[in-house]
Design a protein around this motif. Structure first.
Motif, short mmCIF file in Angstrom:
data_model
loop_
_atom_site.label_atom_id
_atom_site.label_comp_id
_atom_site.label_asym_id
_atom_site.label_seq_id
_atom_site.Cartn_x
_atom_site.Cartn_y
_atom_site.Cartn_z
N SER A 34 -3.73 -2.46 -18.24
CA SER A 34 -5.11 -1.41 -18.09
C SER A 34 -4.41 -0.16 -16.80
N THR A 35 -2.72 -0.16 -16.24
CA THR A 35 -3.08 1.10 -15.45
C THR A 35 -2.16 2.13 -16.71
N ALA A 36 -2.51 2.15 -18.05
CA ALA A 36 -2.33 3.22 -19.15
C ALA A 36 -4.34 3.84 -19.01
N SER A 37 -4.89 2.84 -18.67
CA SER A 37 -6.11 3.77 -18.06
C SER A 37 -6.09 4.22 -16.47
N GLY A 38 -5.29 4.37 -16.23
CA GLY A 38 -5.65 4.90 -15.06
C GLY A 38 -5.87 3.89 -13.80
N ILE A 39 -5.92 2.47 -13.91
CA ILE A 39 -6.13 2.03 -12.87
C ILE A 39 -4.87 0.83 -12.14
N PRO A 40 -4.60 1.83 -11.24
CA PRO A 40 -3.58 0.81 -10.31
C PRO A 40 -3.11 -0.80 -10.73
N ASP A 41 -1.75 -0.86 -10.83
CA ASP A 41 -2.12 -2.74 -10.87
C ASP A 41 -1.79 -3.49 -9.15
N TYR A 42 -1.48 -4.67 -9.04
CA TYR A 42 -1.14 -5.18 -7.50
C TYR A 42 0.70 -4.90 -7.35
N ARG A 43 1.22 -5.53 -8.10
CA ARG A 43 2.64 -6.24 -7.70
C ARG A 43 3.77 -4.51 -8.42
N ASP A 44 4.95 -5.02 -8.18
CA ASP A 44 5.24 -4.33 -8.43
C ASP A 44 7.19 -5.26 -9.64
N GLN A 45 7.73 -4.95 -9.93
CA GLN A 45 8.11 -5.67 -11.22
C GLN A 45 8.75 -7.08 -10.83
N GLN A 46 9.25 -6.98 -9.07
CA GLN A 46 10.08 -8.23 -8.37
C GLN A 46 9.16 -8.97 -8.28
N GLY A 47 7.81 -8.61 -8.44
CA GLY A 47 6.46 -9.89 -8.21
C GLY A 47 6.11 -9.58 -7.26
N GLN A 48 6.27 -8.53 -6.00
CA GLN A 48 6.06 -8.44 -4.82
C GLN A 48 5.29 -7.12 -4.39
N TRP A 49 3.74 -7.06 -3.67
CA TRP A 49 2.67 -6.69 -3.43
C TRP A 49 3.06 -5.31 -3.07
N LYS A 50 3.02 -4.30 -3.60
CA LYS A 50 2.53 -2.66 -3.46
C LYS A 50 2.06 -2.24 -2.29
N ARG A 51 0.91 -2.99 -2.39
CA ARG A 51 0.31 -2.63 -0.65
C ARG A 51 -0.48 -3.84 -0.16
N LYS A 52 -1.19 -3.33 1.13
CA LYS A 52 -1.87 -4.91 1.73
C LYS A 52 -2.16 -5.38 0.88
N GLN A 53 -2.52 -7.08 0.63
CA GLN A 53 -3.40 -8.07 -0.28
C GLN A 53 -4.50 -7.77 0.14
N PRO A 54 -5.62 -7.59 -1.21
CA PRO A 54 -6.77 -7.39 -1.17
C PRO A 54 -7.55 -8.22 -0.01
N VAL A 55 -8.69 -8.17 0.10
CA VAL A 55 -9.48 -9.22 1.05
C VAL A 55 -9.85 -9.88 0.60
N GLN A 56 -10.11 -10.72 1.39
CA GLN A 56 -9.83 -12.19 1.51
C GLN A 56 -11.39 -12.81 1.61
N HIS A 57 -11.76 -13.56 0.90
CA HIS A 57 -13.30 -14.11 0.42
C HIS A 57 -13.73 -14.52 2.21
N PRO A 58 -13.00 -15.54 2.74
CA PRO A 58 -13.64 -15.85 4.01
C PRO A 58 -13.62 -14.58 4.96
N ASP A 59 -12.91 -13.71 4.71
CA ASP A 59 -12.97 -12.51 6.24
C ASP A 59 -14.06 -11.94 5.58
N PHE A 60 -14.17 -11.73 4.52
CA PHE A 60 -15.62 -10.98 3.18
C PHE A 60 -16.87 -11.29 3.87
N MET A 61 -17.17 -13.25 4.38
CA MET A 61 -18.40 -13.19 4.11
C MET A 61 -18.98 -14.18 6.29
#
Length: 277
Positions: A34-61
């Protein structure tokens, strides 16, 4: 034919040969499609996070401030996800889904672009971002309803701009404490995007449906996913246990590298576009 197009055609030929030899094939897709549709991905080519991890379910609740932060950032990020259109890769995979080559598509994405491209037998493994659900009474509503409510109640936040992040998020860091988060109009419960957040579990019936698709297939094709998240990797393990072949399409490190039958490091859209049948 230049070197890039020659490489792409060779990649497409290898992939098409795999499809023909192992049809019907189950497909798993990840953010890379989906990146070609303008939606960023999560990880780089080494499989590492590109930014902080998304919200955690327990924290949200449990944390109101986390919900304020989530919905304030979504106010900026959601329109990009809402307005995204299927790209060449989505359309080509949709075409394959109408043939005997592909038995079904399991997507880790929540953008619904496969459905917009008319892909048959698609399972939204992690849910869908265009819906919200009340965690109290389970009523579902369109995501746009929540976006409109948040816009009306928090007009000052519409003035902010930020880099769009995956799944309708945005890299906005401001004081979120004044953000007004709507509650369910029926029961007063917490409203949440109808997706599986990190720290939550994929519903059992959805996992079973995915396992059935793979059981009814002869092989697995992974497109644009590093499979670093176990919710997707488990299906590669299922294939390994059943002696089913696994092919990977996309760049970079993949959790299934050591169990894959075929790995094709090539542009996803260009490769799929070169497949003819």
């Amino acid at each position: 034919m230049n070197m890039m197009s020659k490489h792409t055609q060779q990649a497409a030929d290898r992939l098409y040969q795999f499809l023909q030899q192992h049809a019907p094939i189950a497909v798993i897709t990840g953010a890379g499609i989906s990146t070609a549709s303008g939606i960023p991905d999560y990880r780089d080519q080494q499989g590492q996070w590109k930014r902080k991890q998304p919200v955690q379910h327990p924290d949200f609740m449990r944390c109101h401030l986390t919900r304020q932060r989530y919905w304030a950032r979504s106010l900026i990020g959601w329109p990009t996800l809402r307005n995204a259109k299927p790209n060449v890769a989505h359309h080509q995979l949709a075409r394959l889904s109408h043939s005997p080559l592909v038995s079904g598509v399991i997507t880790q994405n929540v953008d619904r672009l496969h459905q917009k491209a008319d892909t048959l037998n698609t399972i939204d493994l992690h849910g869908r971002a265009d819906q919200i659900i009340c965690m109290g009474c389970a009523r579902q509503r369109p995501r746009q309803w929540m976006h409109d409510r948040c816009s009306q109640d928090n007009p000052s936040f519409l003035n902010f701009s930020a880099t769009v992040a995956p799944d309708g998020d945005a890299d906005l860091e401001v004081d979120f404490s004044q953000f007004q988060v709507p509650s369910c109009e029926d029961c007063g419960g917490i409203l949440k995007t109808d997706v599986v957040f990190f720290g939550d579990n994929v519903p059992r019936e959805r996992v079973d449906a995915c396992r059935d698709v793979i059981r009814q297939s002869r092989a697995l094709l992974v497109i644009g996913s590093s499979l670093m998240v176990y919710s997707g990797y488990r299906f590669a393990r299922q294939c390994l246990e059943n002696d089913q072949s696994i092919a990977l399409l996309g760049f970079g490190k993949n959790r299934a590298d050591d169990i894959a039958t075929l790995k094709i490091e090539a542009d996803i859209s260009e490769t799929l576009q070169c497949i003819n049948h």
